[in-house]
Write an enzyme that holds these catalytic residues in place. Structure first.
Site, short mmCIF file in Angstrom:
data_model
loop_
_atom_site.label_atom_id
_atom_site.label_comp_id
_atom_site.label_asym_id
_atom_site.label_seq_id
_atom_site.Cartn_x
_atom_site.Cartn_y
_atom_site.Cartn_z
CE LYS A 94 7.38 -12.47 18.20
NZ LYS A 94 8.16 -12.57 16.96
NE ARG A 144 8.57 -13.23 13.12
CZ ARG A 144 7.62 -12.31 13.13
NH1 ARG A 144 7.62 -11.27 12.30
NH2 ARG A 144 6.65 -12.38 14.02
CB THR A 197 17.27 -3.41 14.21
OG1 THR A 197 17.89 -2.82 15.35
CG2 THR A 197 17.66 -4.87 14.12
CD GLN A 198 13.38 -6.11 10.47
OE1 GLN A 198 13.15 -6.36 9.30
NE2 GLN A 198 13.95 -7.01 11.27
CB VAL A 224 13.98 10.52 13.53
CG1 VAL A 224 14.09 11.34 14.81
CG2 VAL A 224 12.96 9.40 13.70
CE LYS A 262 4.35 0.78 15.72
NZ LYS A 262 5.22 -0.39 15.96
#
Length: 336
Positions: free
Chosen positions: A73, A117, A144-145, A168, A239
């Site tokens: 991927k 996924r 999106t998530q 943000v 992160k």
């Protein structure tokens, strides 16, 4: 099809036509079980940075013993793309014949399968680790998530209220307003735009973090007994979404891959500052699903699942897409 001469190419729309979020939840659970039963061969992912254009690329290969294919991927995030009216993410999954190494299928999913996924993993984690009876859920982030995770969660847990907060500040009001409008089309629950992260989190029995933050957003003091936290935004060392004290407070820390999370996830930061040791990590998710380790044992426990994303999720979803595409005879072929 003449093997080794032609490759099946599937578009995002064709992939969407053969795989639902429910399908993804089912096969991703099986993928985690394969990972912790010695059937999966999953190298450490490659991360490529393109600092000139604020981009990063993740390359994740994987194979499950007995499968006819293995998967590589490639998924990218170029975070200045919205200024060019382009989507942030793109990518594809490449399937090869596990007997010969010849290419069989290119799934040009534009990160759809990655999104699906990843959300499926969150749902699998929540089903294994959260309380069965849930009233309030919090989501940190509006991207999106934040959408996929909550839709997937709704397939495994019923809840009455969703609270959302966007970190943000410059685009917060607009993004939250759009998120609420979009999710009202999917969920039949009360959706609250929280003014602060604390307002979103306090009282929520499931907290899902979905951001690219490099500074902690969720504090230990806000988390009550019985809460489950799914943290999926931290997939690189810089992160971080959770205060490390929160991992110290948790009764059970579960990870998708200890090897990855120790270097990339929330666990990485808590290990680095000494809040926890690797012995404090209770289990990998597949161990819980297989019954090798316990999941939630009481409604009073605080549980955290640190998800950095492992290639076995890509293997199982891409394989199912390939099988169904062949049965439906969809896609096009290119000579190689």
């Amino acid at each position: 099809m003449k093997k080794g001469a032609e490759v099946l190419v599937l578009t995002k729309e064709e992939i969407e036509s053969v795989l639902t979020i429910e399908d993804a939840i089912q096969v991703v659970e099986e993928g985690f079980k394969a990972f912790n039963s010695g059937r999966a061969i999953i190298p450490f992912p490659v991360a490529l940075q393109v600092p000139d254009h604020n981009g990063d690329i993740h390359i994740k290969p994987g194979y499950i013993k007995g499968y006819d294919t293995y998967t590589v991927k490639i998924a990218s995030g170029f975070y200045d793309n919205p200024k060019l009216n382009l989507p942030t993410s793109h990518g594809m999954l490449l399937l090869f014949d596990s007997k010969t190494g010849f290419p069989l299928c290119f799934e040009v999913d534009r990160c759809y399968l990655t999104n699906l996924r990843t959300a499926a993993a969150g749902a699998v984690a929540a089903r294994a680790l959260s309380k069965k009876s849930i009233s309030q859920v919090a989501v940190i982030g509006t991207g999106t998530q934040a959408r996929f995770q909550i839709e997937a969660l709704s397939k495994v847990r019923k809840f009455d209220e969703l609270r959302v907060w966007e970190p943000v500040q410059s685009t917060r009001a607009e993004r939250v307003k759009q998120y609420v409008a979009d999710m009202k089309k999917i969920l039949n629950v009360k959706i609250v735009a929280a003014k602060t992260a604390e307002e979103a989190v306090v009282g929520s029995e499931i907290v899902v973090t979905t951001t690219m933050s490099s500074t902690p957003l969720v504090k230990a003091a806000w988390i009550g007994r019985g809460t489950h936290i799914t943290a999926m935004g931290s997939d690189s060392p810089e992160k971080q979404e959770l205060e490390t004290a929160l991992l110290g407070k948790a009764d059970k820390i579960v990870v998708d891959s200890l090897r990855q999370c120790a270097q990339l996830g929330e666990v990485h930061h808590a290990l680095e500052d000494g809040t926890i040791t690797e012995k404090d990590v209770h289990a990998e998710l597949g161990e819980v699903l297989l019954g090798k380790k316990t999941g939630r044992e009481s409604d009073d426990e605080i549980t955290i699942c640190d998800l950095t994303g492992i290639a076995v999720q890509d293997v199982v979803t891409s394989q199912l897409v390939y099988e169904r595409a062949l049965k439906k005879k969809i896609g096009s072929y290119v000579s190689v």
